[in-house]
Every structure is written in C-alpha cells, then in structure tokens.
Motif scaffolding. Structure first.
Motif, mmCIF file in Angstrom:
data_model
loop_
_atom_site.group_PDB
_atom_site.id
_atom_site.type_symbol
_atom_site.label_atom_id
_atom_site.label_comp_id
_atom_site.label_asym_id
_atom_site.label_seq_id
_atom_site.Cartn_x
_atom_site.Cartn_y
_atom_site.Cartn_z
ATOM 1 N N UNK A 101 -4.763 4.184 -11.492
ATOM 2 C CA UNK A 101 -5.806 3.744 -12.431
ATOM 3 C C UNK A 101 -6.165 2.282 -12.196
ATOM 4 N N UNK A 102 -5.160 1.483 -11.857
ATOM 5 C CA UNK A 102 -5.397 0.058 -11.618
ATOM 6 C C UNK A 102 -6.054 -0.195 -10.269
ATOM 7 N N UNK A 103 -5.557 0.462 -9.219
ATOM 8 C CA UNK A 103 -6.008 0.176 -7.855
ATOM 9 C C UNK A 103 -7.293 0.914 -7.497
ATOM 10 N N UNK A 104 -7.420 2.152 -7.943
ATOM 11 C CA UNK A 104 -8.590 2.989 -7.646
ATOM 12 C C UNK A 104 -8.891 3.062 -6.144
ATOM 13 N N UNK A 105 -7.985 3.622 -5.393
ATOM 14 C CA UNK A 105 -8.218 3.753 -3.944
ATOM 15 C C UNK A 105 -9.320 4.763 -3.672
ATOM 16 N N UNK A 106 -9.818 4.733 -2.456
ATOM 17 C CA UNK A 106 -10.859 5.689 -2.084
ATOM 18 C C UNK A 106 -10.349 7.128 -2.136
ATOM 19 N N UNK A 107 -9.075 7.327 -1.790
ATOM 20 C CA UNK A 107 -8.500 8.665 -1.802
ATOM 21 C C UNK A 107 -7.098 8.631 -2.402
#
Length: 240
Positions: free
Chosen positions: A82-88
C-alpha cells in the motif's frame, strides 16, 4: 518480447552477511537496469533475511523500469505494498520459514480470499500476478481471483529439462495456452538459467516476463553482471 526482471534478493543476502552496505543494493539495481534488465524484482520475507522492507521503499524511488514485489499477502506485506505501490505485485503462498518458494496457489480453495486481495491491489494501480503450478484447474480458477497474470512456477520444468525437454515443457505450454485463452497474462520464474531459458521462451509464445535471481547472480560471479544480463536477454530473443 519477453521481459527480463532481475531478482536482487541474493545481492541483499550478501550485503546482510556483514551488516554494512556492501554491496550497495540500490546501486546494484541501477546497474542491472543500465545493463539491460527490464524490471527489478524483490521478495521480502518476514524475517528480512535478504530484502528488507525498507529496501523496497528505497528501491521504489530509484527503479526506472518495472518494480515487482513478490510475497505472501500477510498484513505486513500488504501494508508495504500500500505504501510502495509497485507496478506489479506477485502473490506467492510461501510459508515464513520456507527457504524459497516451493508451490503455487490453490486458486480453487483460496479464490475468495485472493479475490479480496487482488481487488484492493488493483485499486492501488498495481498489476497483480498469482504464482501457480502448471495445473489447468488452477489456471481456470485464477480467472475468478481477478488477477491480471499468472506466474508459472518453473522448478519442475528446470528439474526435468535435462532428461526430457519436451516432457518438461508440455504442462507449461498447456497452462500458458489456457491462460492466454482466458485473458490472463503469463509470467514465469524459479530455477530458470542460461541452459533452460531459451527453450522455455521458444515454447511459450505468450510469455510476458521472467523473473530470475539465484542463477543469474551465480553466473555473474564468473561472467560479470553486465555480461550475464546480456546473455539472459539473448535467450529471450531466440527464435524457434
């Protein structure tokens, strides 16, 4: 074109052995991209024995290709995503004490559970992939989770490849073809190396991405990181 995402867990393992910042994980990620990697993968585990949760936060600020975070969707893992929100985000059902990932999801048994997690992650803007064995029933049920892709767990393929490549690839080809028919993208990972990668690529035309760490880092000890990444990329451009 099948993309190469480099898993940098083993670089973190080496760094952690001495408790300092050598090798520099962030610089290694930059270098992997500079040398041709089309993505960076990390798999943080609860004991942080290699990638630390803070590493994932720091990497988000410097990865310029595609950032893929793998892991079991525990509360701590989900909070990190939720904090980082990576592409995948690649969901992997590994136990906390597992040395490495060793099985795919039972998407029949856990479909409702996965649907809730996938729905939330997609709302964050993440593409979601689910780690699966090459089992057609599991591929069919994966559609009900709402996932964008599956990642085929390729340990069985790698183990059988030397003795019988055709037999080794057969269930993976069937799973990939079914996934494509159902509208799921296909990734693959685990025990892929310079010996077996080209054959996998040649026989899975729908393959979008491979995630490779252990073998690639081992090869880099002898061949150099830049040369190794280029050699792996070359396996993904081979034609039948």
């Amino acid at each position: 074109m099948t993309k190469l995402s480099v898993n940098i867990n083993k670089i973190a393992t080496l760094r952690n052995a001495r408790g300092h910042n050598r090798p520099d994980l962030l610089q290694a990620a930059r270098d992997c991209e500079r040398f041709g990697a089309e993505g960076i993968t990390v798999h943080p585990r609860p004991d942080e024995r290699h990638i630390r949760y803070q590493d994932a936060r720091d990497l988000k600020n410097i990865v310029t290709t595609e950032f893929n975070i793998e892991g079991n969707p525990t509360p701590d893992f989900l909070e990190l995503v939720r904090e980082v929100r990576p592409e995948q985000v690649t969901l992997v059902p590994d136990a906390p004490d597992a040395i490495t990932s060793n099985a795919g999801w039972d998407t029949v048994k856990h479909q409702v559970y996965l649907l809730g997690i996938v729905t939330e992650l997609k709302a964050l803007g993440c593409r979601v992939s689910i780690f699966l064995d090459p089992d057609l029933a599991m591929v069919k049920a994966a559609v009900g989770t709402g996932a964008d892709r599956i990642e085929l767990y390729t340990e069985a393929y790698a183990q059988q490849y030397k003795a019988d490549p055709a037999a080794a690839i057969a269930p993976y080809r069937a799973a990939a073809e079914l996934a494509q028919q159902l509208g799921l993208g296909v990734n693959a990972g685990h025990d892929l190396d310079l010996e077996n990668l080209a054959y996998l690529h040649q026989n899975l035309p729908a393959l979008a991405e491979v995630s490779i760490g252990h073998a690639l880092i081992c090869d880099a000890l002898y061949l150099g990181l830049e040369n190794t990444i280029q050699l792996y990329r070359r396996q993904l451009t081979s034609i039948i």
